[in-house]
Scaffold this motif. Structure first.
Motif, PDB file in Angstrom:
ATOM      1  N   SER A  52       0.823  -1.198   0.000  1.00  0.00           N
ATOM      2  CA  SER A  52       0.000   0.000   0.000  1.00  0.00           C
ATOM      3  C   SER A  52       0.861   1.254   0.000  1.00  0.00           C
ATOM      4  O   SER A  52       2.069   1.206   0.212  1.00  0.00           O
ATOM      5  CB  SER A  52      -0.937  -0.006   1.207  1.00  0.00           C
ATOM      6  OG  SER A  52      -0.189   0.038   2.412  1.00  0.00           O
ATOM      7  N   SER A  55       2.737   1.717   3.188  1.00  0.00           N
ATOM      8  CA  SER A  55       3.414   0.492   3.647  1.00  0.00           C
ATOM      9  C   SER A  55       2.684  -0.255   4.751  1.00  0.00           C
ATOM     10  O   SER A  55       3.221  -1.206   5.300  1.00  0.00           O
ATOM     11  CB  SER A  55       4.849   0.794   4.125  1.00  0.00           C
ATOM     12  OG  SER A  55       5.607   1.382   3.095  1.00  0.00           O
ATOM     13  N   VAL A  56       1.473   0.171   5.072  1.00  0.00           N
ATOM     14  CA  VAL A  56       0.757  -0.501   6.155  1.00  0.00           C
ATOM     15  C   VAL A  56       0.308  -1.897   5.734  1.00  0.00           C
ATOM     16  O   VAL A  56       0.333  -2.843   6.530  1.00  0.00           O
ATOM     17  CB  VAL A  56      -0.460   0.339   6.582  1.00  0.00           C
ATOM     18  CG1 VAL A  56      -1.353  -0.445   7.550  1.00  0.00           C
ATOM     19  CG2 VAL A  56       0.007   1.639   7.227  1.00  0.00           C
ATOM     20  N   TYR A  57      -0.107  -2.020   4.492  1.00  0.00           N
ATOM     21  CA  TYR A  57      -0.634  -3.293   4.016  1.00  0.00           C
ATOM     22  C   TYR A  57       0.290  -3.888   2.957  1.00  0.00           C
ATOM     23  O   TYR A  57       0.767  -3.196   2.059  1.00  0.00           O
ATOM     24  CB  TYR A  57      -2.026  -3.106   3.418  1.00  0.00           C
ATOM     25  CG  TYR A  57      -3.010  -2.523   4.402  1.00  0.00           C
ATOM     26  CD1 TYR A  57      -3.400  -1.187   4.325  1.00  0.00           C
ATOM     27  CD2 TYR A  57      -3.545  -3.315   5.411  1.00  0.00           C
ATOM     28  CE1 TYR A  57      -4.298  -0.656   5.244  1.00  0.00           C
ATOM     29  CE2 TYR A  57      -4.440  -2.791   6.325  1.00  0.00           C
ATOM     30  CZ  TYR A  57      -4.811  -1.464   6.239  1.00  0.00           C
ATOM     31  OH  TYR A  57      -5.695  -0.943   7.143  1.00  0.00           O
ATOM     32  N   THR A  58       0.526  -5.191   3.085  1.00  0.00           N
ATOM     33  CA  THR A  58       1.279  -5.930   2.075  1.00  0.00           C
ATOM     34  C   THR A  58       0.508  -7.188   1.697  1.00  0.00           C
ATOM     35  O   THR A  58      -0.271  -7.726   2.507  1.00  0.00           O
ATOM     36  CB  THR A  58       2.674  -6.317   2.575  1.00  0.00           C
ATOM     37  OG1 THR A  58       2.559  -7.067   3.788  1.00  0.00           O
ATOM     38  CG2 THR A  58       3.541  -5.091   2.815  1.00  0.00           C
ATOM     39  N   TYR A  59       0.710  -7.630   0.490  1.00  0.00           N
ATOM     40  CA  TYR A  59      -0.009  -8.776  -0.059  1.00  0.00           C
ATOM     41  C   TYR A  59       0.984  -9.649  -0.797  1.00  0.00           C
ATOM     42  O   TYR A  59       1.861  -9.132  -1.494  1.00  0.00           O
ATOM     43  CB  TYR A  59      -1.098  -8.292  -1.031  1.00  0.00           C
ATOM     44  CG  TYR A  59      -1.971  -7.199  -0.478  1.00  0.00           C
ATOM     45  CD1 TYR A  59      -1.597  -5.862  -0.569  1.00  0.00           C
ATOM     46  CD2 TYR A  59      -3.178  -7.495   0.161  1.00  0.00           C
ATOM     47  CE1 TYR A  59      -2.386  -4.852  -0.048  1.00  0.00           C
ATOM     48  CE2 TYR A  59      -3.965  -6.487   0.683  1.00  0.00           C
ATOM     49  CZ  TYR A  59      -3.570  -5.173   0.576  1.00  0.00           C
ATOM     50  OH  TYR A  59      -4.359  -4.174   1.103  1.00  0.00           O
TER      51      TYR A  59
END
Length: 123
Positions: A52, A55-59
């Motif tokens: 994101s 950098s809060v969300y990663t996939y």
């Protein structure tokens, strides 16, 4: 318009590590979700990881979860892919891309692409 340039690919043995970088220029890098994809010979381009804007969300794809780490440095307009415990099946051209809308897992939802960097894992 966003220009993306990947680097850091190369030849590595099974179990080794590589860190890919993708430098961005043009429109505001920090406003984009960024993704990494890869394409092996004779196969379709597939999702590897996405991150994101803040950098809060990663996939991650299941095939790389626990081995690869995506990160970004908005001050440097750069996104990274740390690849550990590499396997021969990780051999591919790796592309970074800037997301446009929709699912992060689909190539069609990314607006801008780099030229790719080759990663070859030998046994």
């Amino acid at each position: 318009q966003v220009q993306l340039v990947e680097s850091g690919g190369g030849l590595v043995q099974t179990g080794g590590s590589l860190k890919l970088s993708c430098a961005a220029s043009g429109r505001t890098f920090s406003g984009y979700v960024m993704g990494w994809f890869r394409q092996a010979p004779g196969k379709e381009r597939e999702f590897v990881a996405a991150i994101s804007q803040n950098s809060v969300y990663t996939y991650y794809a299941d095939s790389v979860k626990g081995r690869f780490t995506i990160s970004r440095d908005n001050a440097k307009n750069t996104v990274y892919l740390q690849m550990n415990n590499l396997k021969t099946e990780d051999t591919a051209v790796y592309y970074c891309a800037a997301h446009r809308s929709g699912s992060y897992y689909s190539t069609g939802n990314y607006a801008y692409w780099g030229q790719g960097t080759q990663v070859t894992v030998s046994s």
